[in-house]
Scaffold this motif. Sequence first.
Motif, mmCIF file in Angstrom:
data_model
loop_
_atom_site.group_PDB
_atom_site.id
_atom_site.type_symbol
_atom_site.label_atom_id
_atom_site.label_comp_id
_atom_site.label_asym_id
_atom_site.label_seq_id
_atom_site.Cartn_x
_atom_site.Cartn_y
_atom_site.Cartn_z
ATOM 1 N N GLY A 32 -40.085 88.270 -38.002
ATOM 2 C CA GLY A 32 -39.571 87.223 -38.869
ATOM 3 C C GLY A 32 -39.144 85.986 -38.113
ATOM 4 N N ALA A 33 -39.113 86.074 -36.763
ATOM 5 C CA ALA A 33 -38.751 84.905 -35.969
ATOM 6 C C ALA A 33 -39.908 83.920 -35.977
ATOM 7 N N PRO A 34 -39.601 82.640 -36.131
ATOM 8 C CA PRO A 34 -40.686 81.657 -36.136
ATOM 9 C C PRO A 34 -41.194 81.381 -34.736
ATOM 10 N N SER A 35 -42.431 80.996 -34.658
ATOM 11 C CA SER A 35 -43.014 80.581 -33.374
ATOM 12 C C SER A 35 -43.011 79.061 -33.347
ATOM 13 N N ALA A 36 -41.839 78.486 -33.332
ATOM 14 C CA ALA A 36 -41.684 77.039 -33.459
ATOM 15 C C ALA A 36 -40.486 76.603 -32.635
ATOM 16 N N PRO A 37 -40.463 75.348 -32.190
ATOM 17 C CA PRO A 37 -39.322 74.866 -31.424
ATOM 18 C C PRO A 37 -38.077 74.758 -32.294
ATOM 19 N N TYR A 38 -37.009 75.392 -31.825
ATOM 20 C CA TYR A 38 -35.733 75.408 -32.536
ATOM 21 C C TYR A 38 -34.965 74.144 -32.204
ATOM 22 N N HIS A 39 -34.483 73.438 -33.239
ATOM 23 C CA HIS A 39 -33.763 72.192 -33.025
ATOM 24 C C HIS A 39 -32.258 72.347 -33.108
ATOM 25 N N GLY A 40 -31.772 73.394 -33.760
ATOM 26 C CA GLY A 40 -30.338 73.617 -33.784
ATOM 27 C C GLY A 40 -29.798 74.021 -35.137
ATOM 28 N N CYS A 41 -28.489 74.211 -35.144
ATOM 29 C CA CYS A 41 -27.735 74.633 -36.325
ATOM 30 C C CYS A 41 -26.920 73.434 -36.804
ATOM 31 N N PHE A 42 -27.087 73.096 -38.082
ATOM 32 C CA PHE A 42 -26.476 71.879 -38.612
ATOM 33 C C PHE A 42 -25.813 72.140 -39.961
ATOM 34 N N ARG A 43 -24.910 71.252 -40.323
ATOM 35 C CA ARG A 43 -24.259 71.315 -41.633
ATOM 36 C C ARG A 43 -25.206 70.764 -42.695
ATOM 37 N N ASP A 44 -25.022 71.221 -43.937
ATOM 38 C CA ASP A 44 -25.779 70.677 -45.058
ATOM 39 C C ASP A 44 -24.849 70.534 -46.248
ATOM 40 N N ARG A 45 -25.273 69.752 -47.224
ATOM 41 C CA ARG A 45 -24.473 69.538 -48.441
ATOM 42 C C ARG A 45 -25.363 69.749 -49.647
ATOM 43 N N ASN A 46 -24.832 70.430 -50.644
ATOM 44 C CA ASN A 46 -25.612 70.758 -51.843
ATOM 45 C C ASN A 46 -26.121 69.511 -52.562
ATOM 46 N N ALA A 78 -36.169 74.353 -42.477
ATOM 47 C CA ALA A 78 -34.817 74.860 -42.260
ATOM 48 C C ALA A 78 -34.580 76.071 -43.150
ATOM 49 N N ARG A 79 -33.853 77.018 -42.602
ATOM 50 C CA ARG A 79 -33.452 78.210 -43.353
ATOM 51 C C ARG A 79 -31.937 78.178 -43.456
ATOM 52 N N GLU A 80 -31.429 78.425 -44.651
ATOM 53 C CA GLU A 80 -29.986 78.448 -44.825
ATOM 54 C C GLU A 80 -29.566 79.468 -45.869
ATOM 55 N N TRP A 81 -28.257 79.667 -45.925
ATOM 56 C CA TRP A 81 -27.601 80.603 -46.834
ATOM 57 C C TRP A 81 -28.332 81.935 -46.820
ATOM 58 N N LYS A 82 -28.741 82.457 -47.968
ATOM 59 C CA LYS A 82 -29.372 83.787 -48.045
ATOM 60 C C LYS A 82 -30.889 83.655 -48.100
ATOM 61 N N GLY A 83 -31.422 82.915 -47.128
ATOM 62 C CA GLY A 83 -32.869 82.789 -47.033
ATOM 63 C C GLY A 83 -33.462 81.667 -47.848
ATOM 64 N N GLY A 106 -30.760 86.080 -39.930
ATOM 65 C CA GLY A 106 -30.030 87.163 -40.589
ATOM 66 C C GLY A 106 -30.062 87.059 -42.102
ATOM 67 N N ASP A 107 -29.371 87.985 -42.754
ATOM 68 C CA ASP A 107 -29.328 88.000 -44.217
ATOM 69 C C ASP A 107 -28.603 86.789 -44.781
ATOM 70 N N ASP A 108 -27.624 86.271 -44.048
ATOM 71 C CA ASP A 108 -26.857 85.112 -44.495
ATOM 72 C C ASP A 108 -26.672 84.171 -43.305
ATOM 73 N N VAL A 109 -27.354 83.032 -43.342
ATOM 74 C CA VAL A 109 -27.275 82.062 -42.252
ATOM 75 C C VAL A 109 -25.851 81.557 -42.098
ATOM 76 N N GLY A 110 -25.176 81.379 -43.206
ATOM 77 C CA GLY A 110 -23.820 80.842 -43.226
ATOM 78 C C GLY A 110 -23.687 79.820 -44.333
ATOM 79 N N SER A 111 -22.462 79.651 -44.825
ATOM 80 C CA SER A 111 -22.212 78.732 -45.926
ATOM 81 C C SER A 111 -22.360 77.290 -45.470
ATOM 82 N N ARG A 112 -23.176 76.535 -46.201
ATOM 83 C CA ARG A 112 -23.431 75.115 -45.921
ATOM 84 C C ARG A 112 -23.886 74.870 -44.484
ATOM 85 N N LYS A 113 -24.658 75.813 -43.963
ATOM 86 C CA LYS A 113 -25.224 75.696 -42.625
ATOM 87 C C LYS A 113 -26.724 75.925 -42.710
#
Length: 203
Positions: A32-46, A78-83, A106-113
């Motif tokens: 399930g891991a992507p074969s792509a360059p990872y840019h980082g973990c960032f905040r998001d807003r609904n 980008a992948r966030e929250w529960k997929g 993972g199952d939950d990336v994190g809230s607003r991340k």
Amino acid sequence: ADDCDCCGDDVGSRKMCVWMTGDAAPGCDGNGAPSAPYHGCFRDRNKDRALPYLVRGRNHSARDCQDECSEMGMKYFAREWKGQCFCSNDDDYEKHGAADDCDCCGDDVGSRKMCVWMTGDAAPGCDGNGAPSAPYHGCFRDRNKDRALPYLVRGRNHSARDCQDECSEMGMKYFAREWKGQCFCSNDDDYEKHGAADDCDCC
């Protein structure tokens, strides 16, 4: 190069698959891991999404998200929250700032991340375990007495992911897998010096 298959038992005689080193996204070291360059973990807003195009549904793996956004011709995914999966061609994915403690696969990336990668083709044959989480640069010729990437990691049977880890630990910019899992590293940009190759089995 065309028709390479980069993740097999034998890459091919005097052929190598080249990637740029880089850290894997947190939690993304298996299927399930992507074969792509990872840019980082960032905040998001609904109400002000950093990546505006939503792929319908949830429970997308990072690899699924990569495939969906690549098919749409998008530059980032980008992948966030529960997929949830989002795509964009805009470079302002950092507009809400950096975040930490993301569990990108993972199952939950994190809230607003959200975890952000750049789309791109996987190395041929590298779509399961052992595939690196790094930008693939291509399949090239090599010569025993004039290596394009001069630093040899001891041993054989290295997976592409193992090779990525070894070269990253050495602080090298590029890694290459060739023949029966030989691993080479370099900081030089002249990995193409012997020309392109095809029919590589890179992973």
